[in-house]
Design an enzyme around this catalytic site. Sequence first.
Site, PDB file in Angstrom:
ATOM      1  N   GLU A 155       0.983 -13.202  29.634  1.00 49.95           N
ATOM      2  CA  GLU A 155       0.743 -14.594  30.061  1.00 49.95           C
ATOM      3  C   GLU A 155       0.794 -14.779  31.586  1.00 49.95           C
ATOM      4  O   GLU A 155       1.476 -15.666  32.108  1.00 49.95           O
ATOM      5  CB  GLU A 155       1.774 -15.501  29.374  1.00 49.95           C
ATOM      6  CG  GLU A 155       1.746 -15.383  27.862  1.00 49.95           C
ATOM      7  CD  GLU A 155       2.811 -16.215  27.151  1.00 49.95           C
ATOM      8  OE1 GLU A 155       3.513 -16.989  27.827  1.00 49.95           O
ATOM      9  OE2 GLU A 155       2.970 -16.067  25.931  1.00 49.95           O
ATOM     10  N   GLU A 271      -0.649 -11.775  17.991  1.00 47.67           N
ATOM     11  CA  GLU A 271       0.390 -12.718  17.531  1.00 47.67           C
ATOM     12  C   GLU A 271      -0.195 -13.776  16.589  1.00 47.67           C
ATOM     13  O   GLU A 271       0.179 -14.933  16.618  1.00 47.67           O
ATOM     14  CB  GLU A 271       1.062 -13.395  18.732  1.00 47.67           C
ATOM     15  CG  GLU A 271       1.647 -12.414  19.749  1.00 47.67           C
ATOM     16  CD  GLU A 271       2.360 -13.079  20.898  1.00 47.67           C
ATOM     17  OE1 GLU A 271       2.691 -14.282  20.786  1.00 47.67           O
ATOM     18  OE2 GLU A 271       2.628 -12.415  21.915  1.00 47.67           O
TER      19      GLU A 271
HETATM   20  O1  G3I Z   1      19.721 -13.692  19.499  1.00 47.44           O
HETATM   21  C1  G3I Z   1      20.214 -14.834  20.217  1.00 47.44           C
HETATM   22  C2  G3I Z   1      21.497 -15.337  19.555  1.00 47.44           C
HETATM   23  O2  G3I Z   1      22.503 -14.323  19.663  1.00 47.44           O
HETATM   24  C3  G3I Z   1      21.947 -16.609  20.254  1.00 47.44           C
HETATM   25  O3  G3I Z   1      23.060 -17.149  19.567  1.00 47.44           O
HETATM   26  C4  G3I Z   1      20.822 -17.641  20.239  1.00 47.44           C
HETATM   27  C5  G3I Z   1      21.233 -18.869  21.026  1.00 47.44           C
HETATM   28  O4  G3I Z   1      20.101 -19.556  21.409  1.00 47.44           O
HETATM   29  O5  G3I Z   1      19.644 -17.066  20.886  1.00 47.44           O
HETATM   30  C6  G3I Z   1      19.171 -15.937  20.185  1.00 47.44           C
HETATM   31  O6  G3I Z   1      18.046 -15.441  20.876  1.00 47.44           O
HETATM   32  C7  G3I Z   1      16.842 -16.181  20.603  1.00 47.44           C
HETATM   33  C8  G3I Z   1      15.762 -15.153  20.211  1.00 47.44           C
HETATM   34  O7  G3I Z   1      14.484 -15.790  20.035  1.00 47.44           O
HETATM   35  C9  G3I Z   1      16.122 -14.404  18.936  1.00 47.44           C
HETATM   36  O8  G3I Z   1      16.149 -15.289  17.857  1.00 47.44           O
HETATM   37  C10 G3I Z   1      16.421 -16.860  21.903  1.00 47.44           C
HETATM   38  O9  G3I Z   1      17.350 -17.870  22.210  1.00 47.44           O
HETATM   39  C11 G3I Z   1      15.027 -17.469  21.718  1.00 47.44           C
HETATM   40  O10 G3I Z   1      14.566 -17.980  22.966  1.00 47.44           O
HETATM   41  C12 G3I Z   1      14.034 -16.389  21.269  1.00 47.44           C
HETATM   42  O11 G3I Z   1      12.787 -17.032  21.051  1.00 47.44           O
HETATM   43  C13 G3I Z   1      11.657 -16.143  21.022  1.00 47.44           C
HETATM   44  C14 G3I Z   1      10.705 -16.548  22.157  1.00 47.44           C
HETATM   45  O12 G3I Z   1       9.489 -15.772  22.078  1.00 47.44           O
HETATM   46  C15 G3I Z   1      11.324 -16.326  23.522  1.00 47.44           C
HETATM   47  O13 G3I Z   1      11.665 -14.959  23.664  1.00 47.44           O
HETATM   48  C16 G3I Z   1      10.961 -16.340  19.680  1.00 47.44           C
HETATM   49  O14 G3I Z   1      11.796 -15.834  18.644  1.00 47.44           O
HETATM   50  C17 G3I Z   1       9.625 -15.608  19.656  1.00 47.44           C
HETATM   51  O15 G3I Z   1       8.906 -15.921  18.466  1.00 47.44           O
HETATM   52  C18 G3I Z   1       8.777 -16.026  20.857  1.00 47.44           C
HETATM   53  O16 G3I Z   1       7.622 -15.216  20.838  1.00 47.44           O
HETATM   54  C19 G3I Z   1       6.638 -15.524  21.862  1.00 47.44           C
HETATM   55  C20 G3I Z   1       6.062 -14.206  22.368  1.00 47.44           C
HETATM   56  O17 G3I Z   1       7.108 -13.404  22.879  1.00 47.44           O
HETATM   57  C21 G3I Z   1       4.985 -14.462  23.419  1.00 47.44           C
HETATM   58  N1  G3I Z   1       3.923 -15.325  22.876  1.00 47.44           N
HETATM   59  C22 G3I Z   1       4.441 -16.608  22.354  1.00 47.44           C
HETATM   60  C23 G3I Z   1       5.477 -16.340  21.263  1.00 47.44           C
HETATM   61  C24 G3I Z   1       5.959 -17.654  20.650  1.00 47.44           C
HETATM   62  O18 G3I Z   1       6.626 -18.419  21.606  1.00 47.44           O
END
Ligand code: G3I
Length: 365
Positions: A155, A271
């Site tokens: 991105e 994705e």
């Molecule tokens: O694992 C921690 C947990 O220990 C903690 O308690 C919790 C508190 O917020 O956070 C958890 O981590 C989260 C992680 O997903 C695992 O579940 C993060 O906060 C959260 O921000 C993260 O979100 C991911 C996001 O990308 C940001 O990394 C989403 O699952 C994931 O589906 C999303 O994927 C993105 C692609 O990388 C890029 N394209 C868009 C796509 C959708 O947004």
Amino acid sequence: MADATRVLEPERWGGIQEGGRGAAPADASLAALAGRRGLLYGAATKERTLRNDPQFAAAFARECAILVPEYELKWSKLRPGPDRYDFGSADRLASFARAHGMRMRGHTLVWHKALPVWFDEKVTRDNAERILRDHIDTVVRRYAGAIHSWDVVNEAVRLEDRLPGRLRRSPWYDRLGPDYIRIAFEAAAKADPNARLVYNDYGVDYATRSEGRKREAVYGLLQNLVSTGTPIHALGIQSHLRGWERRFDPLELQSFLRAVAELGLEVYVTELDVSDQRLPATIAERDAIVARVYEEYLEAVLDVPQVRLVMTWGLSDRYTWLTEHRPRPDGQPVRPLPLDAELQAKPAWRAMARAFSSAADRGGV
Ligand code: G3I
């Protein structure tokens, strides 16, 4: 919970895999149907999900030929401190893939999101290149040989920022200028000469003015990278689709993908999912529309022979980022993926199966 953690260890796979077969639609799987046409199909998942939900893990192992960590290879997970790495979760996902003869994608080495809390304070203009190179070298070397392809930069284009080349004003751009992209690809190529290196982005699917302009900007970036000899092998199109969006022109999307292929690049659908956020309430109606979008989109992109990989962002409605990020106004559970929350095949699964089966054979993967 200690036993549950063992579910990711190879010796436990037999029973779980047999247990999961009952949920399989017929004996086909999306992986097998795609594989017959020289295509790779897989999905994103989280290590914690596979560890805590053996039934889902079995369905995942059945349907997918490749996995991509939804979170575990991002900076915010890998880098608890400026001098520390935590590979635990990513290693367990790599062992799950190995235990199932699956390939694995790397996502993502450079992104403006999912940066660790210490990043802003510790990474400066002076040390950013060293920190970036060290990160990429350490992470890519660790999985060298095990990774099919890396989303090296994710991105990097954002029209609204009005920067040269329509690049995004990201923490990396602020510290290194546009050169961070070349630096990242070169570091990844040095660390694993066998991994395919990918530029990944979203919002290039629909026949709208803004997505048309984004396609132009992404193409311009790729053309610049290829013409300057940057080691890049593929474009990743995220393909986060909207079930209610009517402005889809297969020919316009195919023209873009063919132009990218002309640069000598492959194309990966990285994705794929279809949000039903603004679709009618009845499940049968929603599922039918979502399935139609899957089939129409995949038929369009698979008409381009350089499209070699299709990943959905999740496999089952039981686990999708859209639950939190694109919830339905009526509060009903969202239904964007090929399997429902009970791991049963939906019309979307059958639509994908038809699209894979009618695709031209690509030969070996
Ligand atoms: O694992 C921690 C947990 O220990 C903690 O308690 C919790 C508190 O917020 O956070 C958890 O981590 C989260 C992680 O997903 C695992 O579940 C993060 O906060 C959260 O921000 C993260 O979100 C991911 C996001 O990308 C940001 O990394 C989403 O699952 C994931 O589906 C999303 O994927 C993105 C692609 O990388 C890029 N394209 C868009 C796509 C959708 O947004």
